[in-house]
Design a protein around this motif. Structure first.
Motif, PDB file in Angstrom:
ATOM      1  N   ASP A   1       0.814  -1.221   0.000  1.00  0.00           N
ATOM      2  CA  ASP A   1       0.000   0.000   0.000  1.00  0.00           C
ATOM      3  C   ASP A   1       0.848   1.271   0.000  1.00  0.00           C
ATOM      4  OD1 ASP A   1      -2.271  -1.547   0.012  1.00  0.00           O
ATOM      5  OD2 ASP A   1      -2.510  -1.481   2.207  1.00  0.00           O
ATOM      6  N   ALA A   2       2.105   1.180   0.419  1.00  0.00           N
ATOM      7  CA  ALA A   2       2.958   2.373   0.474  1.00  0.00           C
ATOM      8  C   ALA A   2       3.511   2.765  -0.890  1.00  0.00           C
ATOM      9  CB  ALA A   2       4.104   2.152   1.452  1.00  0.00           C
ATOM     10  N   LEU A   3       3.258   1.945  -1.917  1.00  0.00           N
ATOM     11  CA  LEU A   3       3.726   2.273  -3.263  1.00  0.00           C
ATOM     12  C   LEU A   3       3.110   3.588  -3.729  1.00  0.00           C
ATOM     13  CD1 LEU A   3       5.351   0.972  -5.711  1.00  0.00           C
ATOM     14  CD2 LEU A   3       3.096   0.301  -6.585  1.00  0.00           C
ATOM     15  N   GLN A   4       3.930   4.470  -4.261  1.00  0.00           N
ATOM     16  CA  GLN A   4       3.468   5.779  -4.711  1.00  0.00           C
ATOM     17  C   GLN A   4       3.369   5.840  -6.230  1.00  0.00           C
ATOM     18  OE1 GLN A   4       2.664   8.258  -2.379  1.00  0.00           O
ATOM     19  NE2 GLN A   4       2.980   6.504  -0.990  1.00  0.00           N
ATOM     20  N   GLN A   5       2.439   6.617  -6.711  1.00  0.00           N
ATOM     21  CA  GLN A   5       2.309   6.806  -8.150  1.00  0.00           C
ATOM     22  C   GLN A   5       3.575   7.470  -8.706  1.00  0.00           C
ATOM     23  OE1 GLN A   5      -1.352   8.479  -9.719  1.00  0.00           O
ATOM     24  NE2 GLN A   5      -2.444   8.006  -7.811  1.00  0.00           N
ATOM     25  N   GLY A   6       4.008   6.972  -9.856  1.00  0.00           N
ATOM     26  CA  GLY A   6       5.131   7.593 -10.554  1.00  0.00           C
ATOM     27  C   GLY A   6       6.506   7.255 -10.011  1.00  0.00           C
ATOM     28  N   GLN A   7       6.588   6.431  -8.985  1.00  0.00           N
ATOM     29  CA  GLN A   7       7.920   6.125  -8.446  1.00  0.00           C
ATOM     30  C   GLN A   7       8.633   5.116  -9.345  1.00  0.00           C
ATOM     31  OE1 GLN A   7       6.785   4.332  -4.558  1.00  0.00           O
ATOM     32  NE2 GLN A   7       8.070   2.573  -5.145  1.00  0.00           N
ATOM     33  N   SER A   8       9.945   5.124  -9.277  1.00  0.00           N
ATOM     34  CA  SER A   8      10.754   4.220 -10.100  1.00  0.00           C
ATOM     35  C   SER A   8      12.024   3.858  -9.343  1.00  0.00           C
ATOM     36  CB  SER A   8      11.121   4.901 -11.438  1.00  0.00           C
ATOM     37  OG  SER A   8      11.962   4.064 -12.209  1.00  0.00           O
ATOM     38  N   GLY A   9      12.347   2.594  -9.315  1.00  0.00           N
ATOM     39  CA  GLY A   9      13.547   2.146  -8.617  1.00  0.00           C
ATOM     40  C   GLY A   9      14.057   0.832  -9.180  1.00  0.00           C
ATOM     41  N   THR A  10      15.293   0.520  -8.891  1.00  0.00           N
ATOM     42  CA  THR A  10      15.947  -0.698  -9.384  1.00  0.00           C
ATOM     43  C   THR A  10      16.622  -1.421  -8.227  1.00  0.00           C
ATOM     44  OG1 THR A  10      16.379   0.301 -11.543  1.00  0.00           O
ATOM     45  CG2 THR A  10      17.717  -1.601 -10.944  1.00  0.00           C
TER      46      THR A  10
END
Length: 201
Positions: A181-190
């Motif tokens: 649920d903590a996932l944010q819109q537009g985030q990006s990570g590797t």
């Protein structure tokens, strides 16, 4: 009397000198004789190191070294991992083996993952499988479900056997990533994982 007494010591001295001279000659002769009986034997050894190299595959058939983070294999996730939303789960298989030149078995430890960008709300698990792919039931959990990236203890491990003139048998793995649920819109990570192998004599 004086002539006899004067010649006596002189004669004895000459004899002593002759004996000493003879002794010196005999000494040299003995040394030469001993030197002639010397003998030697030699041995030599040639030393070569073994070979040790891990390789990985993201498709189960093409293996390569992927020796640095810059050359890491790209995991092929079952669902588009670039369009996640809370509650989504994506999986990707991977395989690790020893190449055909390797002469030692290995113990492989999964190092704590490193990340770039934003991986907020993402957790993962890592399991071994009986065949390449994530469809088969997991035979062992190396990293438990719900583990946040970078928080692993670095104790997940498995063994690899060397082949006899051919590549060793691979260990099949499955990464499963879950978006919370903590996932944010537009985030990006590797996230990047290192499999650190140590040779076993």
């Amino acid at each position: 009397m004086s002539e006899v007494s004067s010649s006596g010591p002189s004669t004895r001295a000459r004899k002593i000198r002759a004996l000493l001279a003879g002794g010196l000659v005999l000494g040299v002769g003995a040394a030469v004789t001993l030197a002639a009986w010397n003998d030697s034997v030699f041995s030599t050894g040639t030393f070569e190191s073994g070979s040790f190299h891990l390789e990985g595959s993201a498709d189960g058939s093409t293996y390569a070294g992927h020796d640095t983070a810059a050359s890491a294999a790209d995991l092929e996730f079952s669902v588009d991992a670039s369009n996640l939303s809370p509650g989504d789960t994506v999986s990707a298989p991977f395989a690790v083996r020893l190449d055909e030149a390797t002469t030692y078995g290995a113990n492989v430890v999964v190092q704590p993952s490193t990340t770039t960008g934003d991986v907020t709300g993402l957790t993962y698990s890592l399991s071994t499988t009986s065949a390449f792919g994530c469809e088969d039931p997991a035979s062992a959990d190396l990293v438990s479900a719900g583990t946040a990236f970078g928080t692993e203890a670095g104790t997940a491990a498995f063994d690899l056997a060397a082949g006899d003139g051919s590549a060793g048998e691979p260990v099949f793995l499955c990464f499963t990533v879950t978006a919370g649920d903590a996932l944010q819109q537009g985030q990006s990570g590797t996230a990047t994982w290192e499999f650190l192998g140590t040779s076993e004599a």
